[in-house]
Design a protein around this motif. Structure first.
Motif, PDB file in Angstrom:
ATOM      1  N   LEU A  97       0.822  -1.209   0.000  1.00  0.00           N
ATOM      2  CA  LEU A  97       0.000   0.000   0.000  1.00  0.00           C
ATOM      3  C   LEU A  97       0.859   1.262   0.000  1.00  0.00           C
ATOM      4  O   LEU A  97       0.617   2.202  -0.766  1.00  0.00           O
ATOM      5  CB  LEU A  97      -0.920   0.001   1.224  1.00  0.00           C
ATOM      6  N   THR A  98       1.866   1.299   0.868  1.00  0.00           N
ATOM      7  CA  THR A  98       2.686   2.503   0.969  1.00  0.00           C
ATOM      8  C   THR A  98       3.571   2.691  -0.255  1.00  0.00           C
ATOM      9  O   THR A  98       3.810   3.828  -0.681  1.00  0.00           O
ATOM     10  CB  THR A  98       3.544   2.464   2.246  1.00  0.00           C
ATOM     11  N   ILE A  99       4.054   1.582  -0.832  1.00  0.00           N
ATOM     12  CA  ILE A  99       4.902   1.701  -2.019  1.00  0.00           C
ATOM     13  C   ILE A  99       4.088   2.163  -3.223  1.00  0.00           C
ATOM     14  O   ILE A  99       4.468   3.102  -3.935  1.00  0.00           O
ATOM     15  CB  ILE A  99       5.610   0.359  -2.314  1.00  0.00           C
ATOM     16  N   VAL A 100       2.938   1.518  -3.460  1.00  0.00           N
ATOM     17  CA  VAL A 100       2.089   1.917  -4.594  1.00  0.00           C
ATOM     18  C   VAL A 100       1.579   3.338  -4.394  1.00  0.00           C
ATOM     19  O   VAL A 100       1.549   4.143  -5.339  1.00  0.00           O
ATOM     20  CB  VAL A 100       0.912   0.933  -4.764  1.00  0.00           C
ATOM     21  N   GLY A 101       1.196   3.689  -3.168  1.00  0.00           N
ATOM     22  CA  GLY A 101       0.759   5.057  -2.905  1.00  0.00           C
ATOM     23  C   GLY A 101       1.843   6.069  -3.191  1.00  0.00           C
ATOM     24  O   GLY A 101       1.575   7.167  -3.710  1.00  0.00           O
ATOM     25  N   SER A 102       3.091   5.709  -2.879  1.00  0.00           N
ATOM     26  CA  SER A 102       4.210   6.617  -3.145  1.00  0.00           C
ATOM     27  C   SER A 102       4.408   6.852  -4.633  1.00  0.00           C
ATOM     28  O   SER A 102       4.841   7.930  -5.053  1.00  0.00           O
ATOM     29  CB  SER A 102       5.494   6.053  -2.530  1.00  0.00           C
ATOM     30  N   PHE A 103       4.100   5.854  -5.442  1.00  0.00           N
ATOM     31  CA  PHE A 103       4.269   6.022  -6.884  1.00  0.00           C
ATOM     32  C   PHE A 103       3.339   7.108  -7.429  1.00  0.00           C
ATOM     33  O   PHE A 103       3.655   7.754  -8.429  1.00  0.00           O
ATOM     34  CB  PHE A 103       4.024   4.700  -7.617  1.00  0.00           C
ATOM     35  N   PHE A 104       2.208   7.323  -6.773  1.00  0.00           N
ATOM     36  CA  PHE A 104       1.320   8.395  -7.232  1.00  0.00           C
ATOM     37  C   PHE A 104       1.899   9.768  -6.891  1.00  0.00           C
ATOM     38  O   PHE A 104       1.636  10.742  -7.591  1.00  0.00           O
ATOM     39  CB  PHE A 104      -0.080   8.216  -6.644  1.00  0.00           C
ATOM     40  N   THR A 105       2.701   9.838  -5.828  1.00  0.00           N
ATOM     41  CA  THR A 105       3.434  11.075  -5.556  1.00  0.00           C
ATOM     42  C   THR A 105       4.448  11.327  -6.667  1.00  0.00           C
ATOM     43  O   THR A 105       4.625  12.463  -7.133  1.00  0.00           O
ATOM     44  CB  THR A 105       4.162  10.982  -4.199  1.00  0.00           C
ATOM     45  N   ILE A 106       5.123  10.266  -7.096  1.00  0.00           N
ATOM     46  CA  ILE A 106       6.074  10.392  -8.204  1.00  0.00           C
ATOM     47  C   ILE A 106       5.350  10.816  -9.469  1.00  0.00           C
ATOM     48  O   ILE A 106       5.817  11.691 -10.221  1.00  0.00           O
ATOM     49  CB  ILE A 106       6.804   9.042  -8.430  1.00  0.00           C
ATOM     50  N   LEU A 107       4.182  10.211  -9.712  1.00  0.00           N
ATOM     51  CA  LEU A 107       3.403  10.520 -10.912  1.00  0.00           C
ATOM     52  C   LEU A 107       3.020  11.996 -10.965  1.00  0.00           C
ATOM     53  O   LEU A 107       2.961  12.594 -12.051  1.00  0.00           O
ATOM     54  CB  LEU A 107       2.142   9.650 -10.941  1.00  0.00           C
ATOM     55  N   LEU A 108       2.784  12.585  -9.813  1.00  0.00           N
ATOM     56  CA  LEU A 108       2.389  13.992  -9.774  1.00  0.00           C
ATOM     57  C   LEU A 108       3.576  14.949  -9.910  1.00  0.00           C
ATOM     58  O   LEU A 108       3.381  16.162 -10.031  1.00  0.00           O
ATOM     59  CB  LEU A 108       1.664  14.293  -8.455  1.00  0.00           C
ATOM     60  N   ASN A 109       4.798  14.406  -9.898  1.00  0.00           N
ATOM     61  CA  ASN A 109       5.980  15.281  -9.883  1.00  0.00           C
ATOM     62  C   ASN A 109       7.045  14.831 -10.881  1.00  0.00           C
ATOM     63  O   ASN A 109       8.240  14.900 -10.597  1.00  0.00           O
ATOM     64  CB  ASN A 109       6.572  15.315  -8.473  1.00  0.00           C
ATOM     65  N   LEU A 110       6.631  14.370 -12.040  1.00  0.00           N
ATOM     66  CA  LEU A 110       7.588  13.973 -13.062  1.00  0.00           C
ATOM     67  C   LEU A 110       8.299  15.204 -13.629  1.00  0.00           C
ATOM     68  O   LEU A 110       7.662  16.228 -13.907  1.00  0.00           O
ATOM     69  CB  LEU A 110       6.877  13.220 -14.193  1.00  0.00           C
ATOM     70  N   PRO A 111       9.618  15.131 -13.815  1.00  0.00           N
ATOM     71  CA  PRO A 111      10.385  16.296 -14.287  1.00  0.00           C
ATOM     72  C   PRO A 111      10.292  16.472 -15.807  1.00  0.00           C
ATOM     73  O   PRO A 111      11.299  16.399 -16.519  1.00  0.00           O
ATOM     74  CB  PRO A 111      11.809  15.957 -13.840  1.00  0.00           C
ATOM     75  N   ILE A 112       9.100  16.708 -16.287  1.00  0.00           N
ATOM     76  CA  ILE A 112       8.856  16.879 -17.719  1.00  0.00           C
ATOM     77  C   ILE A 112       8.314  18.282 -17.955  1.00  0.00           C
ATOM     78  O   ILE A 112       7.354  18.691 -17.287  1.00  0.00           O
ATOM     79  CB  ILE A 112       7.853  15.827 -18.227  1.00  0.00           C
TER      80      ILE A 112
END
Length: 442
Positions: free
Chosen positions: A38-53
């Motif tokens: 849960l915590t790992i998959v949830g963290s990926f959504f934080t990454i998804l919101l902050n992609l350096p593009i």
């Protein structure tokens, strides 16, 4: 030196076994590990919101509220999930029904954080809310983790007490076991409600806030910005491993709740707009994984790299077998294959390297040259990529991984050469003995 290690191992082993086998600590460790998906998959959504593009932030702006939901209902509710898993594991050690144990733990946690004195359509701060009662999500995230742990332990102990004293409603034989367990759980459910509901709603006693206040000095020492806490953590973990004791298994039940709380606190603040440079906690588990312990406990990836170029046939072969697992932060092959365990020569850099790396990265972080960690990816991600992901794609963080690797090589090298010399001499002696045996046989 070897006698000193043996003596230390004999003294620490009973303590380590006592901690490792204590049922409540085991339940905490297993329960927190169980919510990793849960915590790992949830963290990926934080990454998804902050992609350096370039232009990415503007593109996803209309969908921010929707994209934030998975994070809030995974990482944001980690205390509620932890209450269930910890209660289930502890109940299982008492041979209680695991589902009932988990539900009672969740019930206690919710009763503990439920707001009191709510008016219709109004919270205690006077803010309008939907009519009826509501449950705040904040205490169910990282802030309420220790409260959830205590609630789970108390709830299961209440359940165990009613079982031992046979204070339960027994159904006639022939009733399905599920139905029987449900009726048997009626009294412990009532007791759990009374124990957590009365103090909270009649005496305004907030156990969660009290626990947060009580552990805050220890939390700041272990996971905040205190360099001595970081050094002690690394020293103890590596020392246990060098003595042949699983350091994370022994210290995990004690320090992992602090680690989890620290990284989730960072993640929640970052998700709410706080700069990664301004986050409160430096010494998260991810800090150690990507910098101090690159390749696993003891930062053994550097040692494995040296093995690849060894004059010793055995060490060179061990390096080939260990390099791929080491890249993905799995180092049991080199710890037990070398061995590093109970090896005075290699135990020195094994303990020293993570401490030096910790101090080095701490200095760079406190100088404001690189951000703090704010997401929780899987531990098996290779260090440079892991550092990038967890630092909001900061290039300095990635560079520091290679700096730490170079420092690790420099510290390990003289000890490796001494160990290699001993290993080569042993191999040559073995070859001579084999040749002599063949000659005598002829």
């Amino acid at each position: 030196m070897m006698k000193t290690l043996d003596s230390l191992a004999m003294k620490l082993l009973p303590i380590a076994n006592a901690i490792g086998n204590q049922r409540h600590l085991q339940a905490i460790r297993n329960g927190l590990i169980s919510i990793l998906p849960l915590t790992i998959v949830g963290s990926f959504f934080t990454i998804l919101l902050n992609l350096p593009i370039p232009g990415y932030s503007e593109m996803i702006a209309p969908y921010l509220a929707a994209l934030d939901v998975p994070f809030r209902f995974t990482v944001g509710l980690m205390s509620l999930y932890a209450a269930f898993t910890i209660g289930s594991f502890l109940g299982n050690t008492y041979k209680l029904d695991k589902i009932t144990s988990g539900f009672l733990s969740m019930l206690a946690t919710l009763l503990m954080v439920m707001p009191i004195n709510l008016q219709e359509g109004m919270d205690t701060a006077g803010n309008a809310v939907a009519s009826g009662r509501y449950i705040p999500i904040t205490p169910l995230g990282s802030q309420g983790l220790f409260g959830a742990i205590v609630a789970a332990l108390i709830s299961v102990e209440i359940y165990r007490f009613t079982k031992e004293k046979k204070l339960e409603i027994k159904m006639p034989e022939g009733v399905p076991p599920v139905v029987g367990e449900s009726f048997a759980a009626l009294l412990p459910t009532l007791l759990v409600i009374l124990v957590f509901w009365i103090p909270r709603h009649f005496f305004n006693f907030n156990l969660n806030d009290l626990l947060s206040l009580a552990i805050s000095p220890l939390k700041v020492f272990l996971t905040g910005n205190n360099i001595f806490g970081g050094i002690i953590t690394q020293f103890m973990i590596c020392l246990f491993w060098a003595l042949g004791i699983h350091g994370h298994a022994v210290l995990g039940p004690i320090i992992r709740p602090f680690w989890d709380q620290a990284i989730i606190e960072n993640a929640e603040l970052f998700q709410n707009g706080t700069s990664a440079f301004q986050l409160p906690n430096i010494f998260t588990e991810q800090f150690y994984q990507w910098y101090a312990q690159m390749g696993g406990t003891g930062a053994t990836l550097a040692l494995v790299f040296l093995f690849l170029f060894s004059k010793s046939k055995y060490l060179k072969q061990l390096g080939k077998l260990s390099i791929l697992p080491g890249i993905f932060n799995i180092n049991e092959p080199v710890i037990f294959g070398t061995p590093i365990v109970m090896n005075p020569l290699l135990a020195i850099p094994f303990i020293t390297v993570p401490i030096v790396n910790t101090i080095l990265v701490y200095i760079v972080t406190t100088l404001g040259w690189m951000p703090k960690m704010m997401v929780k990816p899987p531990f098996s991600i290779p260090a440079p990529l892991g550092a990038l992901i967890t630092s909001n794609w900061n290039w300095v963080a990635c560079v520091m991984v290679f700096v730490c690797f170079a420092v690790s090589l420099a510290i390990y090298y003289p000890f490796f050469k001494m160990f290699e010399k001993i290993q080569v001499e042993q191999e040559q002696q073995a070859e001579q003995e084999d040749s002599a045996a063949v000659s005598e046989g002829i």
